[in-house]
Design a protein around this motif. Sequence first.
Motif, PDB file in Angstrom:
ATOM      1  N   TRP A  98       0.753  -1.094   0.187  1.00 31.33           N
ATOM      2  CA  TRP A  98       0.238  -0.529  -0.353  1.00 31.33           C
ATOM      3  C   TRP A  98       0.993   0.989   0.130  1.00 31.33           C
ATOM      4  N   TRP A  99       1.886   1.228   0.677  1.00 31.46           N
ATOM      5  CA  TRP A  99       2.639   2.413   0.428  1.00 31.46           C
ATOM      6  C   TRP A  99       3.531   2.454  -0.723  1.00 31.46           C
ATOM      7  N   VAL A 100       3.848   1.672  -1.155  1.00 31.81           N
ATOM      8  CA  VAL A 100       4.288   1.991  -2.698  1.00 31.81           C
ATOM      9  C   VAL A 100       3.251   2.952  -3.240  1.00 31.81           C
ATOM     10  N   ILE A 101       2.082   2.046  -3.606  1.00 33.79           N
ATOM     11  CA  ILE A 101       1.374   2.590  -3.879  1.00 33.79           C
ATOM     12  C   ILE A 101       0.948   4.153  -3.575  1.00 33.79           C
ATOM     13  N   LEU A 102       0.626   4.677  -2.905  1.00 36.14           N
ATOM     14  CA  LEU A 102       0.677   5.597  -1.718  1.00 36.14           C
ATOM     15  C   LEU A 102       1.658   6.500  -2.505  1.00 36.14           C
ATOM     16  N   ALA A 103       3.046   6.395  -1.915  1.00 35.66           N
ATOM     17  CA  ALA A 103       4.226   7.349  -2.269  1.00 35.66           C
ATOM     18  C   ALA A 103       3.946   7.509  -4.219  1.00 35.66           C
ATOM     19  N   THR A 104       3.482   6.114  -4.843  1.00 36.81           N
ATOM     20  CA  THR A 104       3.846   6.808  -6.320  1.00 36.81           C
ATOM     21  C   THR A 104       3.174   8.597  -6.720  1.00 36.81           C
ATOM     22  N   ILE A 105       1.465   7.593  -6.239  1.00 41.26           N
ATOM     23  CA  ILE A 105       0.291   9.192  -6.698  1.00 41.26           C
ATOM     24  C   ILE A 105       0.932  10.378  -7.174  1.00 41.26           C
ATOM     25  N   PRO A 106       1.578  11.405  -5.880  1.00 48.26           N
ATOM     26  CA  PRO A 106       2.319  12.626  -6.534  1.00 48.26           C
ATOM     27  C   PRO A 106       3.395  12.782  -7.729  1.00 48.26           C
ATOM     28  N   TYR A 135       9.700  -2.141   5.960  1.00 52.58           N
ATOM     29  CA  TYR A 135       8.462  -2.484   6.764  1.00 52.58           C
ATOM     30  C   TYR A 135       8.049  -1.530   8.112  1.00 52.58           C
ATOM     31  N   ARG A 136       9.024  -1.173   8.540  1.00 55.31           N
ATOM     32  CA  ARG A 136       8.437   0.537   9.745  1.00 55.31           C
ATOM     33  C   ARG A 136       8.122   1.498   8.683  1.00 55.31           C
ATOM     34  N   LEU A 137       7.735   1.221   7.905  1.00 51.79           N
ATOM     35  CA  LEU A 137       7.366   2.840   7.352  1.00 51.79           C
ATOM     36  C   LEU A 137       5.975   2.962   7.847  1.00 51.79           C
ATOM     37  N   SER A 138       5.364   4.669   7.625  1.00 48.91           N
ATOM     38  CA  SER A 138       3.968   4.504   8.172  1.00 48.91           C
ATOM     39  C   SER A 138       3.506   5.469   7.180  1.00 48.91           C
ATOM     40  N   TRP A 139       1.694   5.694   7.059  1.00 44.48           N
ATOM     41  CA  TRP A 139       1.604   5.573   5.781  1.00 44.48           C
ATOM     42  C   TRP A 139       2.596   7.420   5.466  1.00 44.48           C
ATOM     43  N   ARG A 140       2.552   8.108   7.158  1.00 41.54           N
ATOM     44  CA  ARG A 140       2.581   9.433   6.389  1.00 41.54           C
ATOM     45  C   ARG A 140       4.541   9.540   6.336  1.00 41.54           C
ATOM     46  N   ASP A 141       5.411   8.634   6.493  1.00 41.48           N
ATOM     47  CA  ASP A 141       6.563   8.244   5.419  1.00 41.48           C
ATOM     48  C   ASP A 141       6.365   8.097   4.417  1.00 41.48           C
ATOM     49  N   ALA A 142       5.515   7.047   4.125  1.00 39.75           N
ATOM     50  CA  ALA A 142       5.528   6.562   2.464  1.00 39.75           C
ATOM     51  C   ALA A 142       4.915   7.770   1.200  1.00 39.75           C
ATOM     52  N   LEU A 143       3.794   8.965   2.238  1.00 41.65           N
ATOM     53  CA  LEU A 143       3.203   9.766   1.070  1.00 41.65           C
ATOM     54  C   LEU A 143       4.544  11.116   1.477  1.00 41.65           C
ATOM     55  N   TRP A 144       5.372  11.535   2.409  1.00 44.19           N
ATOM     56  CA  TRP A 144       6.233  12.214   1.907  1.00 44.19           C
ATOM     57  C   TRP A 144       7.631  11.710   1.421  1.00 44.19           C
ATOM     58  N   THR A 199      18.499  15.645 -10.329  1.00 41.38           N
ATOM     59  CA  THR A 199      17.867  15.513  -8.705  1.00 41.38           C
ATOM     60  C   THR A 199      18.133  13.525  -8.519  1.00 41.38           C
ATOM     61  N   SER A 200      18.016  13.075  -9.096  1.00 40.41           N
ATOM     62  CA  SER A 200      17.904  11.743  -9.711  1.00 40.41           C
ATOM     63  C   SER A 200      16.760  10.799  -7.766  1.00 40.41           C
ATOM     64  N   ARG A 201      16.029  10.151  -9.522  1.00 39.22           N
ATOM     65  CA  ARG A 201      14.421   9.325  -8.468  1.00 39.22           C
ATOM     66  C   ARG A 201      15.458   8.906  -6.985  1.00 39.22           C
ATOM     67  N   SER A 202      15.953   7.870  -7.111  1.00 44.80           N
ATOM     68  CA  SER A 202      16.868   6.901  -6.148  1.00 44.80           C
ATOM     69  C   SER A 202      17.296   7.863  -5.108  1.00 44.80           C
ATOM     70  N   GLY A 203      18.326   8.962  -5.456  1.00 45.63           N
ATOM     71  CA  GLY A 203      18.904   9.693  -4.985  1.00 45.63           C
ATOM     72  C   GLY A 203      17.783  10.159  -3.586  1.00 45.63           C
ATOM     73  N   ILE A 204      16.680  11.775  -4.755  1.00 48.05           N
ATOM     74  CA  ILE A 204      16.273  11.449  -3.184  1.00 48.05           C
ATOM     75  C   ILE A 204      14.988  11.153  -2.419  1.00 48.05           C
ATOM     76  N   THR A 205      14.739   9.587  -3.456  1.00 43.83           N
ATOM     77  CA  THR A 205      13.698   9.350  -2.089  1.00 43.83           C
ATOM     78  C   THR A 205      14.810   8.840  -1.393  1.00 43.83           C
ATOM     79  N   MET A 206      15.657   8.415  -1.398  1.00 42.96           N
ATOM     80  CA  MET A 206      16.692   7.215  -0.350  1.00 42.96           C
ATOM     81  C   MET A 206      17.454   8.628   0.687  1.00 42.96           C
ATOM     82  N   THR A 207      17.189   9.413   0.042  1.00 46.38           N
ATOM     83  CA  THR A 207      17.493  11.196   1.532  1.00 46.38           C
ATOM     84  C   THR A 207      16.142  11.445   2.214  1.00 46.38           C
ATOM     85  N   ALA A 208      14.786  11.225   1.319  1.00 48.63           N
ATOM     86  CA  ALA A 208      13.824  10.966   2.099  1.00 48.63           C
ATOM     87  C   ALA A 208      13.766  10.376   3.443  1.00 48.63           C
ATOM     88  N   GLY A 209      13.994   9.247   2.907  1.00 53.51           N
ATOM     89  CA  GLY A 209      14.519   7.909   3.440  1.00 53.51           C
ATOM     90  C   GLY A 209      14.993   8.012   4.659  1.00 53.51           C
TER      91      GLY A 209
END
Length: 267
Positions: free
Chosen positions: A87-95, A142-151, A164-174
């Motif tokens: 679900w979090w993968v789906i949620l994080a893909t929407i933006p 596996y310990r992400l919350s829905w808020r984490d996934a959305l951010w 920017t780098s997709r992998s770079g910015i998502t790893m930075t946010a994580g």
Amino acid sequence: MDWLQIFVLSIVQGLTEFLPISSSAHLILVPVFTNWDDQGLVFDVALHIGSLSAVVLYFRHELVGMTTSWCRSVAGRGTDDEARLAWWVILATIPVGLAGLAFEDTVQGVMRSPLVIAGGLIGFGLLLAYADWRHRGTRNEYRLSWRDALWIGFAQALALIPGTSRSGITMTAGLLLGLSREGAARFSFLLSIPVIVLAGGLEILHLADATVPVDWGALIMGALLSGVSAYLCIHFFLVFIKRIGMQPFVVYRLVLGVALLWLFGGA
């Protein structure tokens, strides 16, 4: 397109798709420095199919578990860690999906400048350096919350800016949200699957009304080379960052960004 061009573009795509150094920037810069003609959308689709195959193959066991659990949750049979991750993968893909549709023309036009790429490499590289330097996180994906996934999803939308780098910015946010390096990387790689599917689907729609010659040998070779290099990249990157972290990639980004400013800043 000759075989040298096929080889270089395929390896560049396979390696940079999952490293935090921006694959889009490198694919834009290769023709700039080599004076090669643009490889075209058909070849881009083939390269992305190779990268997609690599990440699906690497995470095949996780994907089977996530898909099975997600289907159970949809059917109302409970939600476990794997279902939540799906679900979090789906949620994080929407933006990024919405941003891509809204700003596609801008991204494909004026933002493909070497100076824009330089700014993205340097600015978001420094942010990655800070996130990696201060990270104290131990959580896995596996310990992400829905808020984490959305951010992370909102951060991923910034990857439409070349450099920017997709992998770079998502790893930075994580990392900033408290994930471990490996957890941030693994979630980033899982996020790449729907993003590559969406981007490839959009490119295929663009090709639907176009009549272009198809060099099947080039497409097959490109997909294979991209897939093999991407698979090896994922494997060794996950081993590498546990011991050394992100700083070598930050240094590379800064050096490349400064070089682009020096080369094109006076243009």
